[in-house]
Design an enzyme around this catalytic site. Structure first.
Site, PDB file in Angstrom:
ATOM      1  N   LYS A  25      -1.200  -9.498   2.883  1.00 35.38           N
ATOM      2  CA  LYS A  25      -0.505  -9.018   4.082  1.00 35.38           C
ATOM      3  C   LYS A  25      -1.399  -8.047   4.819  1.00 35.38           C
ATOM      4  CE  LYS A  25       2.991  -5.987   3.992  1.00 35.38           C
ATOM      5  NZ  LYS A  25       2.496  -4.910   4.917  1.00 35.38           N
ATOM      6  N   ASP A  36      -0.946  -6.202  -0.246  1.00 38.05           N
ATOM      7  CA  ASP A  36      -1.351  -5.573   1.008  1.00 38.05           C
ATOM      8  C   ASP A  36      -2.865  -5.401   1.079  1.00 38.05           C
ATOM      9  OD1 ASP A  36       0.578  -5.030   2.941  1.00 38.05           O
ATOM     10  OD2 ASP A  36       1.297  -3.223   1.932  1.00 38.05           O
ATOM     11  N   ASP A  41       0.830  -1.206   0.000  1.00 43.51           N
ATOM     12  CA  ASP A  41       0.000   0.000   0.000  1.00 43.51           C
ATOM     13  C   ASP A  41       0.866   1.258   0.000  1.00 43.51           C
ATOM     14  OD1 ASP A  41       0.890  -0.164   2.607  1.00 43.51           O
ATOM     15  OD2 ASP A  41      -1.095  -0.041   3.536  1.00 43.51           O
ATOM     16  N   SER A  42       2.183   1.068   0.057  1.00 47.17           N
ATOM     17  CA  SER A  42       3.110   2.185  -0.146  1.00 47.17           C
ATOM     18  C   SER A  42       2.949   2.780  -1.542  1.00 47.17           C
ATOM     19  CB  SER A  42       4.556   1.723   0.066  1.00 47.17           C
ATOM     20  OG  SER A  42       4.836   0.548  -0.685  1.00 47.17           O
ATOM     21  N   GLU A  86      -1.584  -5.527   8.580  1.00 48.71           N
ATOM     22  CA  GLU A  86      -0.858  -4.941   9.700  1.00 48.71           C
ATOM     23  C   GLU A  86      -1.569  -5.232  11.013  1.00 48.71           C
ATOM     24  OE1 GLU A  86      -0.105  -0.794   9.117  1.00 48.71           O
ATOM     25  OE2 GLU A  86       0.810  -1.078   7.141  1.00 48.71           O
ATOM     26  N   GLU A 128       8.970  -4.164  10.935  1.00 46.33           N
ATOM     27  CA  GLU A 128       9.384  -2.865  10.402  1.00 46.33           C
ATOM     28  C   GLU A 128       9.851  -1.922  11.501  1.00 46.33           C
ATOM     29  OE1 GLU A 128       7.903   0.865   7.590  1.00 46.33           O
ATOM     30  OE2 GLU A 128       6.650  -0.932   7.757  1.00 46.33           O
TER      31      GLU A 128
END
Length: 273
Positions: free
Chosen positions: A118, A88, A49-50, A120, A187
Site C-alpha cells: 500500500k 505499507d 506504518d501506524s 499513499e 481516510e
C-alpha cells in the site's frame, strides 16, 4: 498435505471482485499472535506504518523504515494463513521515483511473501502505481488524509468537508484506480464525498473515517480494542482491554511482592529415585 497448506490465502484479485459485494473486513496487525486472531475473521490484514505510533511511540509515521515494515510483515505472514496481507510502504521508500518504489516493493514482497503493498498519494502517484502493477506488484492506494504528509498538512484533519474541495480528492481516486490499484483506502473524508467516490470508481474502496457505503472498512486493531490512550472520532471501541491488562499486571505484581506467586503448582519437584 497438511490442513494449513490446504487453506488458500486470499489474493488481491479476490478483493478486487468484491466491488459492490459483501463488505471487505480489514484490520491492522503487527505481530504473529494478533495476526492469528485477526486472520480468523478478516479478509485482509494491513501491516500498517501506524506501527510507528502503536509499537514505537512515535508521534507520526514519518520515522518508520523499510526494515521495520519488513520485520513486522514477516511476523504477520507467519501468524496468518487465510487473509490477504498488505504491507505499507513507509515514507521515503517510494516517492523519489517509480524505480525506487519498485525496488522497495520488491524487497517487501520477496522478504515478507505478502500479497500486496500500500502506498499513499493520489494523482501524483498514478505513474508509480501503474509501474508497479505492470510488473506484478498489487497496489492498494490511499487517499484523503495521508498521515505520511503530516508535515505539509499541518494536522490530522478530515478532508473534503467543503464541497469546493472535492474535485482534487475525486481526481486522486480516479487516477489511482485507472492506474491499476486493486483497491483504495479512503481516510478521514467527508461522508458524502466518500460515498460519491465509491459509486464512481470501478475498484473497491476501504473506508477509515469515511462512509458505511464504502466497499469495506479498516481500523487500527489497538484502537478498536481499547488499547490506545487516544482514538480518532471514527473509531468504535469493540473492547476495553487497556484496563483489563493493567488489572492483570497489578495482580501479578501483588502476588510477586507477597510471594503468592509462584505457587507449588508452578515450580518443579525433584525427580523421585
Amino acid at each position: 498435505m497438511s490442513v494449513q497448506s490446504a487453506i488458500r490465502r486470499k489474493t488481491a484479485p479476490d478483493l478486487r471482485i468484491r466491488k459492490n459485494g459483501e463488505p471487505i473486513v480489514m484490520l491492522t496487525s503487527y505481530h504473529a499472535h494478533t495476526a492469528a486472531l485477526v486472520d480468523r475473521h478478516c479478509d485482509a490484514i494491513l501491516v500498517g506504518d501506524s506501527l510507528g505510533n502503536v509499537m514505537h511511540g512515535f508521534e507520526t509515521t514519518v520515522p518508520v523504515t523499510l526494515e521495520m515494515m519488513i520485520l513486522q510483515g514477516c511476523a504477520v505472514m507467519r501468524g496468518s494463513s487465510q487473509a490477504l496481507v498488505v504491507v505499507d510502504m513507509p515514507f521515503g521508500s517510494y516517492e523519489g521515483s517509480k524505480e525506487q518504489a519498485f525496488q522497495s516493493a520488491v524487497r517487501i514482497m520477496k522478504e515478507t511473501l505478502c500479497g500486496a503493498v500500500k502506498l499513499e498519494g493520489g494523482a501524483r502517484m498514478a505513474e508509480t502505481v501503474a509501474f508497479l502493477s505492470e510488473r506484478g506488484i498489487p497496489v492498494m492506494g490511499h487517499i484523503g488524509l495521508t498521515p505520511q504528509s503530516i508535515n505539509t498538512l499541518g494536522s490530522f484533519r478530515a478532508q473534503g468537508r467543503e464541497e469546493a474541495n472535492w474535485a482534487p480528492i475525486e481526481n486522486d481516486a480516479r487516477a489511482i484506480a485507472e492506474a491499476g490499484a486493486f483497491s483504495i483506502v479512503i481516510e478521514a473524508v467527508a461522508e458524502p464525498l466518500a460515498r460519491k467516490i465509491t459509486q464512481s470508481i470501478a475498484v473497491p474502496t476501504i473506508g477509515i473515517g469515511a462512509s458505511a457505503a464504502c466497499d469495506g472498512q479498516i481500523l487500527v486493531l489497538e484502537d478498536m480494542l481499547g488499547l490506545s490512550p487516544r482514538s480518532p472520532k471514527f473509531v468504535r471501541r469493540y473492547g476495553n482491554l487497556g484496563p483489563a491488562i493493567e488489572e492483570a499486571i497489578a495482580g501479578y505484581a501483588r502476588d510477586v511482592k507477597s510471594r503468592a506467586f509462584p505457587g507449588p503448582e508452578h515450580v518443579y519437584d525433584m525427580k523421585k529415585s
